[in-house]
Motif scaffolding. Structure first.
Motif, mmCIF file in Angstrom:
data_model
loop_
_atom_site.group_PDB
_atom_site.id
_atom_site.type_symbol
_atom_site.label_atom_id
_atom_site.label_comp_id
_atom_site.label_asym_id
_atom_site.label_seq_id
_atom_site.Cartn_x
_atom_site.Cartn_y
_atom_site.Cartn_z
ATOM 1 N N TRP A 153 0.826 -1.203 0.000
ATOM 2 C CA TRP A 153 0.000 0.000 0.000
ATOM 3 C C TRP A 153 0.862 1.256 0.000
ATOM 4 N N SER A 212 -9.250 -1.246 2.036
ATOM 5 C CA SER A 212 -8.191 -1.905 2.787
ATOM 6 C C SER A 212 -8.101 -1.293 4.176
ATOM 7 N N ASN A 251 -8.460 3.387 2.011
ATOM 8 C CA ASN A 251 -7.743 2.714 3.091
ATOM 9 C C ASN A 251 -8.116 3.369 4.417
#
Length: 239
Positions: free
Chosen positions: A7, A57, A88
């Motif tokens: 990420w 995520s 995220n």
């Protein structure tokens, strides 16, 4: 490579933009409409389902909360273009209910004046009107509004990162793969949330109401209020 490194490696290649906005500024973007005619369209991001991917995520990150972009912004694009988007969030680990609410509400939270938001499952389609671009609206501004709304509504979150990708290539493919994997997990998350609510959603009739539970939308709203009240009680207890 560890999930966190994957990420952060994406964010390291992205441009960070946008800026904090006030409640008054956010209110100026609010709208009840979610429709833009084709003739009034300047840019379609993710119109083609084969080039449209959305994923979520929960990865700790060395980067700050904010809006990140890989590729050109809408003021540099025309016509139909690809879009991969990843949200995220950190703060809802081991809390399926919270993550489920964020997922369910994302497209509504994205809705602003002169932008149409469509999509289902792991697809996301953003249609920007000519009026939006004339008003200098871009993805960083849209992301800033989304960031504000998520921070206001989901105060448990300690980190919120929004990544837009508007060009095909390695980064787009990474988000695509994550999106396809996440899409397979959605059903399990939904089942787990409704199981904790005491109901097997798979038993629900396609049409009409079976009478075994209260309305799903109402139930979700009640859970949302319960979550806010629980958080307030915890905050008061810590004072």
């Amino acid at each position: 490579m560890e999930r966190r490194n994957v990420w952060d490696s994406l964010l390291a290649q992205a441009k960070k933009g946008g800026c904090p906005i006030t409640k008054e500024q956010e209110a100026s973007f609010s709208t009840r409409s979610n429709f833009v005619l084709k003739g009034n369209t300047a840019v379609d991001l993710g119109e083609n389902p084969e080039q449209s991917f959305l994923t979520f995520s929960e990865s700790p990150s060395e980067f700050d909360s904010g809006v990140y972009l890989v590729g050109k912004d809408v003021n540099e694009l025309v016509g139909s273009q690809p879009l991969a988007m990843q949200l995220n969030v950190v703060g809802c680990e081991d809390n399926d209910e919270l993550l489920y609410l964020i997922i369910q509400n994302l497209k509504r939270e994205l809705q602003i004046k002169d932008v149409m938001v469509k999509g289902s499952a792991n697809k996301i389609w953003l249609r920007f009107s000519k009026k939006a671009l004339e008003g200098a609206l871009d993805l960083f501004q849209l992301g800033s509004v989304l960031l504000f709304r998520l921070q206001e509504e989901f105060t448990e979150l300690s980190l919120i990162q929004i990544l837009f990708v508007t060009e095909t290539g390695p980064i787009f493919d990474t988000v695509r793969v994550a999106s396809e994997e996440w899409n397979k997990q959605q059903e399990a998350l939904k089942a787990a949330v409704w199981d904790k609510r005491g109901f097997n959603f798979k038993e629900c009739h396609v049409l009409g109401h079976c009478g075994k539970c209260s309305d799903k939308k109402l139930c979700a709203n009640v859970r949302k209020v319960e979550r806010i009240l629980t958080l307030k009680r915890k905050e008061k207890g810590n004072e």
